[in-house]
Design a protein around this motif. Structure first.
Motif, PDB file in Angstrom:
ATOM      1  N   THR A 299       0.833  -1.208   0.000  1.00 47.05           N
ATOM      2  CA  THR A 299       0.000   0.000   0.000  1.00 47.05           C
ATOM      3  C   THR A 299       0.864   1.253   0.000  1.00 47.05           C
ATOM      4  OG1 THR A 299      -1.731  -1.185   1.199  1.00 47.05           O
ATOM      5  CG2 THR A 299      -1.838   1.223   1.233  1.00 47.05           C
ATOM      6  N   ASP A 300       1.897   1.289   0.828  1.00 50.27           N
ATOM      7  CA  ASP A 300       2.800   2.446   0.855  1.00 50.27           C
ATOM      8  C   ASP A 300       3.478   2.644  -0.494  1.00 50.27           C
ATOM      9  OD1 ASP A 300       2.189   2.936   3.517  1.00 50.27           O
ATOM     10  OD2 ASP A 300       3.946   1.862   4.288  1.00 50.27           O
TER      11      ASP A 300
ATOM     12  N   CYS B 154       2.326   1.671  -3.425  1.00 48.46           N
ATOM     13  CA  CYS B 154       1.281   2.124  -4.355  1.00 48.46           C
ATOM     14  C   CYS B 154       1.160   3.636  -4.337  1.00 48.46           C
ATOM     15  CB  CYS B 154      -0.051   1.462  -3.980  1.00 48.46           C
ATOM     16  SG  CYS B 154      -1.498   2.154  -4.798  1.00 48.46           S
TER      17      CYS B 154
ATOM     18  N   LEU C 231      -5.317   1.142  -4.935  1.00 49.05           N
ATOM     19  CA  LEU C 231      -4.544  -0.077  -4.706  1.00 49.05           C
ATOM     20  C   LEU C 231      -4.976  -1.180  -5.670  1.00 49.05           C
ATOM     21  CD1 LEU C 231      -2.382  -1.514  -3.061  1.00 49.05           C
ATOM     22  CD2 LEU C 231      -4.136  -2.081  -1.375  1.00 49.05           C
TER      23      LEU C 231
ATOM     24  N   SER D 175      -2.455  -2.926  -8.241  1.00 46.63           N
ATOM     25  CA  SER D 175      -2.206  -4.371  -8.163  1.00 46.63           C
ATOM     26  C   SER D 175      -2.515  -5.062  -9.487  1.00 46.63           C
ATOM     27  CB  SER D 175      -3.034  -4.999  -7.044  1.00 46.63           C
ATOM     28  OG  SER D 175      -2.594  -4.519  -5.799  1.00 46.63           O
TER      29      SER D 175
END
Length: 152
Positions: free
Chosen positions: A87-88, A90, A98, A102
């Motif tokens: 997440t960070d 992204c 996200l 992904s």
């Protein structure tokens, strides 16, 4: 000797190529910022449609596709470091979703970002970062093989 002259079409084509290089360079520099085709086109005084057509003709993919490839390449480097969550990473590379990140990562690299993060730490251990970046570069235009298929 015969004198070579350029036609208006040649001149326009060369001008468009120079503008396309400016767009590509801007994407390379500002990939983590919010960029869209309309803003990129305004920056070089083109319509978004013309920019998209010309960019695809010159570089083989759309400006958005090129931007996402740059973001994924940077994400791969951050994931190899291993100190940031998916997440960070992204958000660090300029993606705001996200799910989209992904999906695109999986399309280009062939595995989801979490799997890449886990595998790459082992695979590139002890390898200079410049070499790791080169051998792990993503494949453009959705050419990655699906994860479950193997060639005999």
């Amino acid at each position: 000797m015969p004198q070579v002259t350029s036609t208006p079409d040649d001149t326009r084509h060369l001008r468009d190529l120079a503008l396309l290089r400016r767009v590509r360079d801007r994407i390379d520099r500002e990939y983590a910022r919010p960029l869209d085709v309309e803003a990129l086109a305004r920056g070089v005084n083109m319509s978004a449609g013309h920019l998209s057509r010309q960019f695809r003709r010159a570089y083989g993919e759309s400006p958005y596709g090129y931007l996402m490839t740059r973001r994924i390449e940077r994400a791969m480097a951050l994931l190899r470091r291993g100190d940031l969550s998916v997440t960070d990473v992204c958000f660090a590379v300029g993606c705001s979703s996200l799910g989209t990140f992904s999906t695109r990562f999986t399309e280009l690299v062939g595995v989801p970002p979490s799997v890449y993060r886990r595998r790459s730490a082992r695979a590139t251990a002890g390898m200079p970062s410049c070499v790791a970046q080169r051998v792990t570069r993503p494949i453009r235009n959705r050419e990655a093989r699906p994860a479950g298929r193997r060639l005999a």
